[in-house]
Every structure is written in structure tokens, then in C-alpha cells.
Design an enzyme around this catalytic site. Structure first.
Site, PDB file in Angstrom:
ATOM      1  N   LYS A 196      27.726 -86.850  66.408  1.00 34.66           N
ATOM      2  CA  LYS A 196      27.411 -85.758  67.559  1.00 34.66           C
ATOM      3  C   LYS A 196      25.854 -85.459  67.550  1.00 34.66           C
ATOM      4  CE  LYS A 196      28.495 -81.565  69.940  1.00 34.66           C
ATOM      5  NZ  LYS A 196      29.603 -80.097  69.708  1.00 34.66           N
ATOM      6  N   LYS A 249      28.831 -89.086  70.772  1.00 31.38           N
ATOM      7  CA  LYS A 249      28.673 -88.197  71.719  1.00 31.38           C
ATOM      8  C   LYS A 249      27.323 -87.685  71.587  1.00 31.38           C
ATOM      9  CE  LYS A 249      29.942 -83.524  72.814  1.00 31.38           C
ATOM     10  NZ  LYS A 249      30.497 -82.355  72.586  1.00 31.38           N
TER      11      LYS A 249
HETATM   12  C1  PBG Z   1      31.057 -77.216  71.139  1.00 34.28           C
HETATM   13  C2  PBG Z   1      30.977 -78.360  72.142  1.00 34.28           C
HETATM   14  C3  PBG Z   1      29.807 -78.830  72.875  1.00 34.28           C
HETATM   15  C4  PBG Z   1      30.236 -79.979  73.695  1.00 34.28           C
HETATM   16  C5  PBG Z   1      31.548 -80.084  73.051  1.00 34.28           C
HETATM   17  N1  PBG Z   1      32.133 -79.232  72.430  1.00 34.28           N
HETATM   18  C6  PBG Z   1      28.554 -78.240  73.172  1.00 34.28           C
HETATM   19  C7  PBG Z   1      27.406 -78.109  72.027  1.00 34.28           C
HETATM   20  O1  PBG Z   1      27.689 -78.625  70.975  1.00 34.28           O
HETATM   21  O2  PBG Z   1      26.365 -77.671  72.303  1.00 34.28           O
HETATM   22  C8  PBG Z   1      29.550 -80.576  74.865  1.00 34.28           C
HETATM   23  C9  PBG Z   1      30.536 -81.121  75.701  1.00 34.28           C
HETATM   24  C10 PBG Z   1      29.572 -81.633  77.084  1.00 34.28           C
HETATM   25  O3  PBG Z   1      28.421 -81.295  77.300  1.00 34.28           O
HETATM   26  O4  PBG Z   1      30.463 -82.029  78.117  1.00 34.28           O
HETATM   27  N2  PBG Z   1      30.270 -77.490  69.763  1.00 34.28           N
END
Ligand code: PBG
Length: 325
Positions: A196, A249
Site C-alpha cells: 500500500k 494499492k
Molecule cells: C485506510 C484506507 C485508505 C484507503 C483505504 N483504506 C486511506 C488512506 O490510507 O489514507 C484508500 C481508499 C481509496 O482511496 O479509495 N487507511
């Protein structure tokens, strides 16, 4: 090797039946996961300005949306909660009567056939908006693990079918696996947000989930967009800790990462077609600059071609409907 005129690549492109026979990649409804935002203390569904077509929903309005999702054949939803109260330790994240725990129980009672996956992360529940607990201005890794494991357990106790940790703390998959197993939930799979990245593409999501960090950013725990070998290490660690599904992601700017992870391991692979990727298509389509359906299908097919088995996407209901046309 023979070539033109013996070989003519256009022979198999002449009509849709021929093209169908030679098609290499397929997008199927059974590979789609739809994210949902459930908000406490909300009377009516609230549209997210930066994500046209997406809403925060109160519990009372969840049923109708879940029936639509079930009737479209979408196999799974990914739940995000927006609690009424936030605090330093994110206590609503693991409260038995928390908004997500209530939502899970309701969904499992009303539409039990749709799989419920829950996002396991503290940022929507902490007053500072970070994904772990803070001391001396820094996000504490080991201290956050217990809370994340408690959160995952509370989701599973409420009826969640899978848990998806997205916090990027080291060791969280192992902590969650151990806690679930200790409580006789050894059959519950973990979908780990393994690679991520600290991405600008999450911008619209932070409006939807109310989870923008109040100071600093997430670069001390989410990955540097420049790195791919590091993604493979993250994947290996999550596998060693017991992940059942790994994830990359965002998706679009990271198709090479999806491909490398696909070639690197044999686990099922998920890709998250994130909020910014959705909103850019929506905005351009609303301006009449692009054909929304065509571009969306092309993008999701590209994510599948890169190697993803399943795709988490805000377009899931649209794609499910288009696939039926
Ligand atoms: C929580 C999380 C996030 C997303 C999914 N889970 C945001 C982040 O990490 O700032 C992003 C999902 C999206 O942009 O569609 N940590």
C-alpha cells in the site's frame, strides 16, 4: 519465421465472435468487490462531493443498497465506518456497538449471501487521523498491533467473512492471525493490503471516510511510490505471517507492481482501484471528454491483465450492470 502476407494479425479481429475466441483477459462480476461507507449519526445518505455516485449511508439505508448489490451478483462488499466520536486510541474501532460492528450484524442478517470484508485500520476512528496510536508525535508500531487485532476480532465476532488490514504497521497480519485463531476463528481469511503506497490518489477517499491525518502524512508507514522490490518484501512478509490474499494499492499507477507480485507468488492477488482513479474518470466523463463506460471497462481489464485476480472498485455496480448488457 514467416511474416506478411502469410501472417495477417487482422484475421482474428474481424468480428466479435472471433475476437471473443482469442480474448486473453476477462472481467467477471464474481471478481468485483464494492466499498461502502457507513456513517453513524447521519439521518439521510450524504453524497461525497469528490466521488460522484458514492454516498455515506446511515445504517437504516444500508439494506436497500445491499439488495441492489446482491441482485447485481456482486460477491463482496468492503466496509468503512465513520464513527460519531473519535479519540486518541480509536476506541470506536473495536467497540462491540461500533458503527461497523452494527453494520456487519445487520448485513449478515438481511443479505447473508454477500461476503462482508472489513477494512481494519484506525485512521477513521482516531482524533489525529493516523492509522496507529501516537506518542511523542510518532505512530507507534507495536502498541498499535493489539488494537488492530482487537478491531479485527470485533469484526469477526459481529459476523465479518474476511478482514483486510490496511494500516501498514509491521507484524499486523501475524497479530491478527494469532488473535483470530485464539478465538476459534481459524477459518477466517486475511486479505492483506501488502503493498500500500503513500498515494495522492486517496484524496477523495479522505473526504468520504473523514480520515485525513491532522498533522504530517502517512509516509512513515505507507510505501514510497518509487519502490517495487520493497513491495515484494512486504508481500513475502505478509505471506509468512499468514495472509490468504495479498493486495496492491492503488492500481493504475502501479500496474507493474501488480505484474511483479503476480509473477513473484502464488497467492490470490487483489488490486484496489482507489478513489482518485474513480473520481478522475467521473470528472472527465461529466465534462463530456471521455466515454465513461468504455474507459472504465478498459481500466479494469488492464488491472486484470496486469495480473490481479480480484478488483476492489467504486465502479463495481456499474460494471456488473454493463457486463449484463
Ligand atoms: C485506510 C484506507 C485508505 C484507503 C483505504 N483504506 C486511506 C488512506 O490510507 O489514507 C484508500 C481508499 C481509496 O482511496 O479509495 N487507511
Amino acid at each position: 519465421m514467416s511474416s506478411f502476407p502469410t501472417i495477417r494479425m487482422r484475421r482474428t479481429r474481424q468480428n466479435e465472435r472471433l475476437r471473443g475466441l482469442v480474448r486473453e483477459t476477462h472481467l467477471n462480476v464474481e471478481q468485483l468487490i464494492y466499498p461502502l461507507f457507513i456513517a453513524e449519526d447521519l439521518a439521510e445518505p450524504r453524497p461525497i462531493n469528490a466521488m460522484p455516485g458514492i454516498m455515506q449511508r446511515p445504517l437504516e439505508y444500508l439494506g436497500r443498497e445491499m439488495e441492489r448489490i446482491a441482485s447485481l451478483g456482486i460477491p463482496a462488499v468492503l466496509l468503512f465506518g465513520i464513527p460519531a466520536e473519535k479519540d486518541e486510541g480509536g476506541s470506536q474501532a473495536y467497540a462491540e456497538q461500533g458503527i461497523i460492528q452494527q453494520a456487519i450484524r445487520r448485513i449478515k442478517a438481511e443479505t447473508p449471501d454477500v461476503l462482508v470484508i472489513t477494512d481494519v485500520c484506525l485512521c477513521e476512528y482516531t482524533s489525529h487521523g493516523h492509522c496507529g496510536v501516537i506518542h511523542n508525535g510518532t505512530v507507534q508500531n507495536d502498541e498499535s498491533l493489539k488494537l488492530l487485532a482487537d478491531m479485527a476480532l470485533s469484526h469477526v465476532e459481529a459476523g465479518a467473512d474476511l478482514v483486510a488490514p490496511s494500516d501498514m504497521m509491521d507484524g499486523r497480519v501475524a497479530a491478527i492471525r494469532r488473535t483470530l485463531d485464539e478465538h476459534n476463528f481459524s477459518a477466517i481469511p486475511i486479505m492483506a493490503y501488502s503493498a500500500k503506497y503513500a498515494s495522492g490518489f486517496y484524496g477523495p477517499f479522505r473526504e468520504a471516510a473523514g480520515s485525513a491525518p491532522q498533522f504530517g502524512d502517512r509516509r512513515s508507514y505507507q510505501m514510497d511510490p518509487a519502490n517495487v522490490r520493497e513491495a515484494l518484501r512486504e508481500v513475502d512478509l505478509d505471506i509468512a505471517e499468514g495472509a490468504d490474499i495479498v493486495m496492491v494499492k492503488p492500481a493504475l499507477a502501479y500496474l507493474d507492481v501488480i505484474r511483479q507480485v503476480r509473477d513473484h507468488c502464488d497467492l490470490p492477488l487483489a488490486a484496489y482501484n482507489v478513489s482518485g482513479e474513480y473520481s478522475m474518470i467521473k470528472a472527465a466523463a461529466q465534462n463530456g471528454w471521455i466515454d465513461e463506460q468504455r474507459i472504465t471497462m478498459e481500466v479494469l481489464t488492464g488491472i486484470r491483465r496486469a495480473g490481479a485476480d480480484m478488483i476492489i472498485s467504486y465502479f463495481a455496480p456499474d460494471v456488473a450492470a454493463w457486463l449484463r448488457e
